[in-house]
Write a protein that holds these residues in place. Structure first.
Motif, mmCIF file in Angstrom:
data_model
loop_
_atom_site.group_PDB
_atom_site.id
_atom_site.type_symbol
_atom_site.label_atom_id
_atom_site.label_comp_id
_atom_site.label_asym_id
_atom_site.label_seq_id
_atom_site.Cartn_x
_atom_site.Cartn_y
_atom_site.Cartn_z
ATOM 1 N N THR A 105 -87.085 -73.838 33.880
ATOM 2 C CA THR A 105 -86.385 -72.892 33.052
ATOM 3 C C THR A 105 -86.282 -72.021 32.164
ATOM 4 N N ARG A 106 -87.209 -71.032 33.030
ATOM 5 C CA ARG A 106 -88.111 -70.347 32.097
ATOM 6 C C ARG A 106 -86.501 -68.478 32.159
ATOM 7 N N ALA A 107 -85.669 -68.963 31.846
ATOM 8 C CA ALA A 107 -84.510 -67.483 31.587
ATOM 9 C C ALA A 107 -84.095 -67.999 30.724
ATOM 10 N N LEU A 110 -79.484 -69.454 29.511
ATOM 11 C CA LEU A 110 -78.766 -70.958 30.427
ATOM 12 C C LEU A 110 -77.760 -71.181 29.886
ATOM 13 N N TRP A 276 -89.711 -60.568 39.469
ATOM 14 C CA TRP A 276 -89.653 -62.226 38.983
ATOM 15 C C TRP A 276 -91.730 -61.920 37.864
ATOM 16 N N ARG A 285 -84.170 -61.360 34.351
ATOM 17 C CA ARG A 285 -84.639 -62.558 34.407
ATOM 18 C C ARG A 285 -82.926 -63.730 34.394
ATOM 19 N N ARG A 286 -82.603 -63.602 34.086
ATOM 20 C CA ARG A 286 -81.210 -64.875 34.031
ATOM 21 C C ARG A 286 -80.536 -64.541 34.765
ATOM 22 N N TRP A 289 -82.541 -66.022 38.202
ATOM 23 C CA TRP A 289 -82.348 -67.226 38.056
ATOM 24 C C TRP A 289 -81.010 -68.039 38.475
ATOM 25 N N ARG A 290 -79.873 -67.233 37.999
ATOM 26 C CA ARG A 290 -78.973 -67.665 38.208
ATOM 27 C C ARG A 290 -78.559 -67.435 39.839
ATOM 28 N N LEU A 309 -88.977 -71.484 40.760
ATOM 29 C CA LEU A 309 -86.729 -70.752 40.315
ATOM 30 C C LEU A 309 -86.423 -71.355 41.489
#
Ligand code: ADP
Ligand code: ZN
Length: 731
Positions: A105-107, A110, A276, A285-286, A289-290, A309
């Motif tokens: 969950t490194r964004a 979230l 990334w 990054r967000r 991820w999404r 990811l």
């Protein structure tokens, strides 16, 4: 883990949070219910924390005290295969699940609602008065048809101020509206035609694509000399994954390498992939991820953490330069991205491609054993041939004190300069000199916090500790005896070599390539491109130049100290030296002109140096494999390191000794414990480090035994224990 469909409101559910707890916590499903895998916000004490619905509740907590999920986040739920991957990876690396979830969950943001931004597009209205500036804005919008732009983009495109655009909005000539900030990545068009491949490349592509079509897990070792077209081949595997409607991930060991790859993706598929790595902004990054989670990004190029990811349907993972040591994370969660790639692929029925000119012994052995497929590219593309490799026997060279370029190497460089070709001098040491010695008292300047010597970085005018990063100005007087002007650098680093080269070749343009000499990844990338285009006559480089960059004009590589990696007790010293030297040598002669590699060595008869020169790779690997098999070490046995650290050296050793005495769980599986001994770097940042090494036969349940062994350990005060499965560096 629950795979069942849905939890109704009020149902008891287990939630894994990112908080350092060793278990899931029970909650009640929120209004509207939730799916397994849903990302949720839950109350924990007075705080709200991020979590994932892991399954049905455990029911071992007072039901009346159970709280309700605050809300379900508006992102795609974590897929079952991802939950399985995290669980298996945690078991393998003996890492708490909460730490695994943090990796996944490194964004940032979230839990924020999808954010919007204002964009501008062409409207129906007409301004009262047409000016030049207004005409440019409307012209730019017309040129791009229906596309919308942010205020900043549009103003820049038209070369006007923001107020001009806003003026047009008043007349309805430009309209403003809200659009989601996280936008889909442009689609990659695999139907575009790629380069015409050679027969060997075509054969490799067919074999790879056939294995992809099975939609089953499998790993292929793609071995090929530098410049043989491995990248071309795996780009076609990416194309196949896209054609199958699946996503692809390409891992690279270094950000500087991604630049060239992005261009090649653009050429092949008409658009750029998602990126990334540490150079990517938080908002981007967000977005990555999404978009991956909802299938609006098809290809990611990135660093090892990209493995965590939330791909929707990951069909291919390429690990480029798979032997590279930077795939092993040495901080926090200790994992090897190559092994985790294989695990992840097994969970989602994907293909793994391990690409390298000089594979790790592990991968070579897996291919030998038939666990991996092996595809080989034997010839370089086009006219390029492998360089001619020779040793310079340093025992025969007349060297002035404080110099490192031998007369033989010097002549070879001069010949290149005369012909207008590039030469590279390679030394695997950053900084100016590895040691600063006081000629009065004989003391070497060390770090106050670590068991390491300070390295002079003349470019930065500082001494630096390569362990903890502590720096200080270069002193005038000796910190030990106070003598003035008696401090002297000993030994060469890249900066000192550059100085020597400048004196030897005063007419040449010299470029020094070391990761610490560039302020940013972008500056480094630009620097490399300029040099590759002929912006320098001599390139002075450290390890990073060995990694896959193309220098078409380069025809000579001189290795200053080929023996450097052969010392030390590291299990992989020979393998590393072999790989590094072959990689560096592979930089020469990549285009039409043949290359030459000269290795300065004091022991040219050493078996590793001989293997490098003769190019008998299979022979080298077989010999190395035999040695390891006899010693029962990886990949023919298993190893784990336990590092204990703390401020009080006595307490750290006491704990180490207690562990070594109580080794019953290890003896049960036939494993042995060595140590405790001071770790090779016995002190980092003021913490004393003690290491135990565990050696076990292959095929035993090592992790379970380790877990039983360390379970009773109570860590007092600042003491820490970390487990490193398959340690790479023996620090
Ligand atoms: P590797 O990844 O094995 O080092 P690359 O895929 O980077 O090799 O290929 C080396 C160089 O040769 C690159 O510049 C690449 O574009 C070029 N090349 C390789 N194969 C072909 C081909 N079939 N057609 C045109 N250029 C090629
Ligand atoms: Zn230090």
């Amino acid at each position: 883990m629950d795979t069942a469909g849905f939890f109704d409101q009020g149902a008891l559910i287990a939630v894994l949070t990112t908080q350092p707890l060793d278990r899931t916590l029970d909650y009640k499903a929120p209004e509207g219910g939730c799916f397994p895998g849903a990302y949720v916000e839950v109350p924990l004490g007075p705080r709200k924390v991020l979590g994932v619905v892991w399954g049905a509740g455990r029911g071992d907590f007072d039901l009346t005290k159970i709280r309700t999920v605050i809300r379900v986040l508006d992102v795609a739920p974590m897929r079952l295969e991802m939950r399985e991957f995290l669980t298996r990876a945690a078991d393998y690396t003996l890492t708490p699940m909460s730490a695994m979830l943090r990796l996944a969950t490194r964004a940032p943001g979230l839990s924020d609602p999808p954010s919007m931004r204002k964009v501008f597009r062409l409207g129906q209205g007409e301004p009262e008065r047409m000016t030049d500036a207004r005409r440019r804005v409307l012209g730019a919008l017309q040129e791009y048809g229906g596309l919308a732009f942010t205020l900043k983009e549009l103003a820049e495109m038209a070369g006007v101020t923001a107020s001009v655009v806003k003026g047009l909005v008043k007349y309805g000539a430009v309209v403003e509206h809200d659009s989601p900030r996280d936008t889909a990545f442009p689609p990659l068009d695999w139907t575009r035609s790629g380069k015409a491949l050679t027969d060997e490349q075509t054969e490799a592509v067919h074999q790879l694509q056939a294995s992809q079509q099975s939609r089953k897990y499998g790993t292929t070792l793609l071995k090929g000399v530098t410049g043989s077209g491995k990248t071309e081949v795996y780009l076609e595997a990416v194309a196949e994954a896209l054609k199958m409607g699946r996503q692809a991930l390409v891992l690279m060991p270094e950000i500087a390498l991604t630049g060239e790859f992005l261009t090649r993706v653009q050429v092949r598929f008409g658009a750029q992939p998602a990126e990334w790595h540490s150079g990517v902004t938080l908002t981007e990054r967000r977005r990555v991820w999404r978009m991956l989670g909802q299938g609006d990004a098809q290809l990611v190029v990135g660093a090892r953490s990209a493995l965590f990811l939330p791909f929707r349907d990951l069909g291919l993972i390429v690990v480029d330069e798979e032997h590279d040591t930077s795939y092993k994370q040495e901080d926090g969660v200790l994992y090897n991205a190559r092994d985790m790639a294989v695990l992840r692929a097994a969970m989602c029925s994907a293909r793994v491609v391990l690409a390298s000119a000089t594979p790790s012994l592990e991968s070579w052995a897996n291919a030998e054993a038939g666990k991996y497929e092996r595809i080989e590219l034997t010839s370089r593309f086009g006219a390029a041939v492998l360089p001619d490799m020779r040793a310079i026997d340093m025992r025969d060279e007349k060297m002035k004190a404080g110099t490192w370029v031998s007369p033989t190497l010097r002549k070879a460089v001069e010949a290149r300069l005369e012909r207008g070709e590039q030469a590279m001098l390679f030394i695997n040491r950053r900084g100016y000199a590895p040691v600063t010695l006081c000629r009065a008292c004989g003391q070497q300047i060390g770090c106050d916090h670590c068991d390491a010597r300070l390295v002079e970085h003349r470019f930065l005018k500082r001494l630096m500790c390569h362990q903890c990063g502590e720096t200080r100005p270069i002193p005038e007087t000796c910190p030990s005896c106070g003598a003035e002007g008696r401090l002297a650098p000993v030994g060469p680093g890249i900066e000192r070599l550059a100085e020597e080269a400048a004196a030897l070749f005063p007419e040449a343009r010299i470029a020094t390539l070391s990761s610490d000499l560039f302020g940013s990844a972008r500056a480094l990338k630009a620097g490399i491109e300029k040099i590759a285009g002929g912006g320098a006559d001599i390139i002075i480089g450290t390890q990073m130049v060995a990694k896959g960059h193309n220098f078409p004009l380069l025809t000579l590589v001189g290795v200053i100290d080929a023996d450097l990696g052969l010392q030390g007790s590291d299990l992989r010293a020979a393998e590393r030296t072999f790989q590094l030297m072959r990689q560096v040598a592979g930089r020469a002669g990549r285009a039409e002109k043949p290359g030459e590699a000269l290795l300065q060595s004091f022991q040219p008869e050493h078996s590793v140096i001989r293997a490098i020169l003769s190019g008998d790779e299979e022979g080298f690997w077989r010999a190395e494999a035999e040695g390891r098999r006899a010693a029962g070490v990886p990949p023919y046995g298993r190893m784990a390191g336990i590092i204990l650290s703390g401020g009080d050296v006595g307490a750290v050793f006491d704990l180490g000794n207690a562990l070594a005495r109580n080794d019953f769980p290890l003896r049960q599986i036939g494993a042995e414990v060595y140590g405790p001994a001071p770790a090779p770097i016995a002190r980092i940042r003021g913490r004393h480090r003690v290491r135990l090494l565990v050696k076990a036969p292959k095929g035993v349940a090592l992790q379970a035994a380790l877990a039983r062994w360390i379970k009773p350990v109570k860590l007092k005060g600042d003491m820490r224990l970390s487990v490193d499965i398959d340690p790479q560096s023996f620090y």
